[in-house]
Design an enzyme around this catalytic site. Sequence first.
Site, PDB file in Angstrom:
ATOM      1  N   GLU A  60      88.627  38.179  11.848  1.00 43.48           N
ATOM      2  CA  GLU A  60      88.906  39.193  12.858  1.00 43.48           C
ATOM      3  C   GLU A  60      90.350  39.684  12.874  1.00 43.48           C
ATOM      4  OE1 GLU A  60      86.557  40.610  15.065  1.00 43.48           O
ATOM      5  OE2 GLU A  60      85.290  39.647  13.548  1.00 43.48           O
ATOM      6  N   SER A 108      47.033   4.692  52.933  1.00 47.25           N
ATOM      7  CA  SER A 108      47.202   3.763  54.062  1.00 47.25           C
ATOM      8  C   SER A 108      48.617   3.713  54.615  1.00 47.25           C
ATOM      9  CB  SER A 108      46.785   2.350  53.629  1.00 47.25           C
ATOM     10  OG  SER A 108      45.408   2.297  53.332  1.00 47.25           O
TER      11      SER A 108
END
Length: 732
Positions: free
Chosen positions: A80, A343
């Site tokens: 770049e 239960s």
Amino acid sequence: MIRPLPAALLAAALLGPPAAQAAPGFAEVKRDFVPSEASLLDRHGELLQRQRVDMDQRKLSWVSLEDVSPAMRRSLVASEDRRFYQHSGIDWNAVAASAWGNLWHSRTRGASTITMQLAGLLHDDLRRKSNARSLSQKLSQAWVAQGLERSWRKDQILEAYLNLVAFRGELVGVHALSRVMFGKHPSGLNESEAAVAVALIRGPNATPRRVAERACAILKDEGVPEQCQGLEGRTELYLARATARRDLPGASDAPQLAPHLARKLLERPGQQLRSTLDAPLQRFANQALRRQLSGLVERNIEDGAVIVIDNASGEVLAWVGSSGSLSGAADVDGVVAQRQAGSTLKPFLYEQAIENRWLTAASLLDDSPVNLATTAGLYVPQNYDKQFKGLVSLRTALGSSLNIPAVRTLVMVTPERFFQRLQALGFNLRENGDYYGYSLALGSADVTLANLANAYRALANQGRYSPLRTRLEQGGAVRPVQVMNPEASFIVGDILSDRSARARTFGLENALATRMWSAVKTGTSKDMRDNWCVGYSTRYTVGVWVGNASGAPMWDVSGVTGAAPVWQEVMQYLHSARGTPMKVAVPGTPAGVVARTIHYQDQIEASRTEYFLPGTAQDDIRVARGADIRTAIAYPTAGMLSALDPDIPPQRQRIRFRAQGVPAGSRWVLDGKTIPESMRVQGSRDELLADWMPWPGRHLLVLQDSAGAQLDSVRFEVRGAVERAQVEPARK
């Protein structure tokens, strides 16, 4: 035609742009960087989980330049901006090359430096959109680049660029790119991976072949052409990871300890929320659940959840929502999923009966077959082992989790009263008590593990209820509400801690036994789809659910073999590894509780010391028929809807009114009129029966004693086309 870029840069350098942009400081840019994830911390600040919140882009935490591999840095500069370390923001050699290329229509590298690209990333109005930048944008970009070069160091420019540049799709920054595409930290990127990453900067949406070609060119420039071998195939795999719907291994370096609570609490990108969780405990609970489920794979069970609560504060110390990789539905949060309670609701039912002085812990209940008439037909409950124990005390019925005594108790309490109590304990049931009917005693309602465990915490706190807390910054604890009687809550807790009371069903040695004082209850829903174990010590409440998120039944798994081993292991850890003395204090007996030595007629149960509410204490417990039955209308049930059969003559149709536990001289009153003696049917000593020829309409049936006082009442409705005058009873 000559393009304007070189002229624009020259003007920017000599005259300055028409609208100059200020160059921000490096510290300011780093401070304002917001990752797309939020972080959940434990109560001590340790990271538990990172959760993605921003779905528009994927940014992970900022990484310093020294944490980026040299290969990545070399590839970026070589591709770049080769003169990055020589220029001051504008590369005049590149400007000249770009101008010459424009003149002769030849392709060049371009004149935009890394610093100029960073300027475009820092200012939205300089960012390149779908079209080329305008002349004004190019001038401002060059001006800002020069400002950055004057105030920033080269390493800061490179570091900021690597954290802000977009690569492919939603990936922004080298950290997100490395984790998602390559499954590693940026410091571990090699030459070929770095080349692929840099190639994406120029063409984020390019095809795998084009990206591989660009990456190969970079590798050749760096003198490692052998890295091009097989690069196209690898690039295709890398780019597939970038678009995968789920993160693949290595996509995050954060621990994955509390994903479900993170999704519940985290709201905004960059947020760091300190929860009430304890990281070591969270790890242990997670591991304990996975160990247990790994040993139950042959019993068709793969899911589970664990919650640990501090009794005093209500702070959640562990929140394990699933078994993770063992589950086919790991995203389902088992802590808040609605499942049948089994239960586990029985302690609250018996507490209500004791609180209202309808029963005591010593009361004898009949564990024998029973058929109960309901709007849906006869309800015939069964015990878990399909056996009947005969007369048993409430202590034994609750400790051994017998079903029929619980249903008989609910007849006494009534489903609606029990429903209202459960709502006050934070269960947030979806229907009313009459909807569930007598099956509510056996846990037919859907509850969450979080609500269930917090209700048990209320028992531990002598009946005081308050909401759970999962954030440390929630402020002070909410003032608790006294929902249950303190003395009755203590008695129920004493029963749940009694190994002897459990022995009829579970034996003396099982996974419910701990080396400290603890009260615990198990539960299994219909068809073995859900398995629970919830209990508490004087300091902590632990709740465990195991089953299948799909609702598929387990094979031969009960509360003692499924959830209880996890509960026991977590409870033991809480009172040993965390520095808490192993011998936890037994809850103090409330001042209002009376302790008496009791004896049973015919030695139905062994003599023992029992606890009573004031005014209910007994020494000798004798068998008295109906002693466990509250005066109540058993049929019709409240809200019942009946319809006359058009195929049966009206005079042949009857509804049998039935009341139980009635004193001598009681009578029926229907819609304000006493039902005559002629309609009565002979029943047992404590029953009152009447056969009534129904007529259409809404009716109020009242049971009165000999003095005219109301003992009970129900409203019901009859539908059908029968004249009222034909069946109206005679007035008394």
